[in-house]
Design an enzyme around this catalytic site. Structure first.
Site, PDB file in Angstrom:
ATOM      1  CE  LYS A  41     103.300  15.000  41.633  1.00 42.03           C
ATOM      2  NZ  LYS A  41     102.947  15.168  40.209  1.00 42.03           N
ATOM      3  NE  ARG A 141     104.183  19.224  34.093  1.00 37.37           N
ATOM      4  CZ  ARG A 141     103.547  18.640  35.121  1.00 37.37           C
ATOM      5  NH1 ARG A 141     103.223  19.353  36.183  1.00 37.37           N
ATOM      6  NH2 ARG A 141     103.230  17.376  35.080  1.00 37.37           N
ATOM      7  CG  HIS A 172     100.101  15.398  33.246  1.00 38.28           C
ATOM      8  ND1 HIS A 172      99.537  14.441  34.063  1.00 38.28           N
ATOM      9  CD2 HIS A 172     100.214  16.518  34.012  1.00 38.28           C
ATOM     10  CE1 HIS A 172      99.328  14.966  35.272  1.00 38.28           C
ATOM     11  NE2 HIS A 172      99.713  16.211  35.261  1.00 38.28           N
ATOM     12  NE  ARG A 225     101.347  10.270  34.682  1.00 37.88           N
ATOM     13  CZ  ARG A 225     100.815  10.476  33.468  1.00 37.88           C
ATOM     14  NH1 ARG A 225     100.998   9.594  32.487  1.00 37.88           N
ATOM     15  NH2 ARG A 225     100.102  11.554  33.234  1.00 37.88           N
ATOM     16  CE1 TYR A 271     106.830  39.269  66.484  1.00 36.11           C
ATOM     17  CE2 TYR A 271     105.970  37.200  65.613  1.00 36.11           C
ATOM     18  CZ  TYR A 271     106.949  37.904  66.297  1.00 36.11           C
ATOM     19  OH  TYR A 271     108.036  37.243  66.782  1.00 36.11           O
ATOM     20  CB  CYS A 317     104.317  33.449  65.468  1.00 32.97           C
ATOM     21  SG  CYS A 317     103.261  34.474  66.484  1.00 32.97           S
ATOM     22  CG  ASP A 319     108.747  28.980  65.784  1.00 31.07           C
ATOM     23  OD1 ASP A 319     109.176  28.376  64.792  1.00 31.07           O
ATOM     24  OD2 ASP A 319     109.243  30.034  66.220  1.00 31.07           O
TER      25      ASP A 319
HETATM   26  C1  LIG Z   1     101.770  14.646  39.860  1.00 29.81           C
HETATM   27  C2  LIG Z   1     101.505  13.918  38.597  1.00 29.81           C
HETATM   28  C3  LIG Z   1     100.524  12.902  38.565  1.00 29.81           C
HETATM   29  C4  LIG Z   1      99.591  12.624  39.703  1.00 29.81           C
HETATM   30  O1  LIG Z   1      98.554  13.576  39.680  1.00 29.81           O
HETATM   31  P1  LIG Z   1      97.299  13.479  40.656  1.00 29.81           P
HETATM   32  O2  LIG Z   1      96.435  14.596  40.221  1.00 29.81           O
HETATM   33  O3  LIG Z   1      97.830  13.685  42.034  1.00 29.81           O
HETATM   34  O4  LIG Z   1      96.717  12.136  40.469  1.00 29.81           O
HETATM   35  C5  LIG Z   1     100.414  12.167  37.403  1.00 29.81           C
HETATM   36  N1  LIG Z   1     101.197  12.428  36.329  1.00 29.81           N
HETATM   37  C6  LIG Z   1     102.115  13.411  36.322  1.00 29.81           C
HETATM   38  C7  LIG Z   1     102.925  13.648  35.097  1.00 29.81           C
HETATM   39  C8  LIG Z   1     102.286  14.204  37.445  1.00 29.81           C
HETATM   40  O5  LIG Z   1     103.183  15.187  37.424  1.00 29.81           O
END
Ligand SMILES: *Cc1c(COP(=O)(O)O)cnc(C)c1O
Length: 375
Positions: A41, A141, A172, A225, A271, A317, A319
């Protein structure tokens, strides 16, 4: 989209070998029948989703996770054919798009399934929609909150056997990167309570992000994941230092000094004139700024030049920013914002600590204006 700075000497250097090695190590620790889905992602945590996808495939990833449907479509357009799971909630109106591109969607309510089921029934489909049910075991979530809600959803899925396939179920963890595992255990117990109502197990059961895969048993899942640790960063920052294998950071950020001057004591820089030279000194200007993802809050932090730590002086700044140099350095001298120079190193975690955030936010905060260079 912003123009990419191809003619400016400022680049994120992505070491694909490091990513390969990090994923390979993660894969080697898994049972042979446990799949690794690489999380790419946010443009592969800023590293470039397509480049990361390709190296991850070679390292043994059997699928990918993204946050939003657009990211999944980008991968399909790039010719990636392996399974892709969208981790966020997608509008049910887009169920047909996902089904026809063989993109799996995350589902957290029966209302979603009812709506998508209704739409898919009346659609021209190349294949069924693969769905992964999200269980909210304590992250708070997205996902089903109770086993009753889950049972209801399983019932809805049963009413749509020709259009939807129950491909996965997952949760998660909120604290897998913490040395205190009491909340982790609480979530795991909730997960088991949910799973007790799942009679026909789907193809994928997954609970592990990077931190879970590094420091916890994978809890009966058969897919992980993997995110941040593939990019070589410790999910806990420095909190849990002990790692089962060495993580190799894949990203460095280098640029150059593109203007140098000797300023007299009493002159101010930037600045707001927030910095005033307390002695005669050398000041260099660097051609990146907050539009590139170097936040204004980096003022006072340092970059590396020729093995020296050089403080960022004055405000960053949009850039450009200025640094104090130990001596006169010529135009084009390398500046390291993240990475090694001589005996010194600045890591994404060092930057994150200074900015009071986590490495994740640092690496995905670099804008599209900085070119990515692959090693
Ligand atoms: C982003 C995400 C992950 C990966 O998490 P890491 O901490 O980068 O390994 C796994 N599962 C879900 C649902 C996530 O949103």
């Amino acid at each position: 989209m912003m123009a990419v700075g191809n003619l400016r000497n400022a680049q994120l250097i992505i070491n694909l070998k490091a990513i390969y090695s990090n994923i390979k190590h993660a894969k080697e620790r898994l049972d042979p029948d446990t799949a690794l889905f690489q999380v790419i992602k946010a443009d592969g945590y800023g590293h470039g989703a397509i480049a990361v996808a390709k190296v991850a495939e070679r390292a043994g990833a059997s699928g990918f996770c993204v946050a939003i449907l657009d990211e999944a479509l980008e991968l399909r357009q790039a010719g990636i054919t392996k399974p892709i799971l969208v981790l966020g909630i997608t509008d049910p109106e887009l169920a047909q798009v996902a089904a026809n591109q063989n993109i799996s969607l995350t589902v957290g309510s029966s209302a979603w399934l009812n709506r998508a089921g209704q739409l898919l029934q009346n659609s021209q489909l190349d294949g069924k929609l693969n769905v992964h049910l999200a269980l909210d075991t304590g992250m708070g979530r997205i996902g089903f909150q109770t086993a009753d809600e889950l049972e209801e959803a399983l019932g809805v899925l049963k009413q749509h056997p020709s259009t939807m396939n129950f491909e996965g179920i997952f949760t998660h963890f909120a604290t897998a990167d913490s040395p205190d595992d009491s909340y982790f255990k609480f979530q795991y117990q909730n997960f088991q309570d949910f799973m007790a109502v799942v009679k026909n197990k789907p193809k994928y059961i997954h609970v592990a992000n990077s931190a879970t895969s590094l420091w916890h048993k994978v809890c009966g899942g058969n897919m992980i994941r993997l995110g941040i640790s593939a990019y070589g960063l410790n999910p806990s920052g420095g909190e849990i230092a002990k790692l089962p294998y060495e993580l190799q950071p894949a990203l460095s950020f280098t640029t150059e000094i593109d203007f140098v001057k000797y300023v007299k004591k009493g002159r101010s820089i930037g600045y707001g004139a927030t910095y005033t030279a307390d002695s005669d000194q050398w000041i260099g200007t660097v051609p990146v700024g907050y539009a590139d993802g170097v936040p204004r809050a980096m003022q006072g932090f340092s970059v590396l030049v020729d093995g020296h730590k050089c403080p960022i002086v004055g405000r960053v700044c949009m850039d450009q920013f200025m640094i104090r140099l130990p001596k006169n350095y010529s135009y084009g001298t390398k500046v390291t914002i993240i990475g090694k120079s001589g005996d010194l190193e600045i890591t994404a975690d060092d930057v994150a600590d200074y900015l009071k955030t986590i490495s994740y936010e640092v690496i995905c905060g670099f804008s599209s204006r900085i070119r990515r260079k692959y090693l």
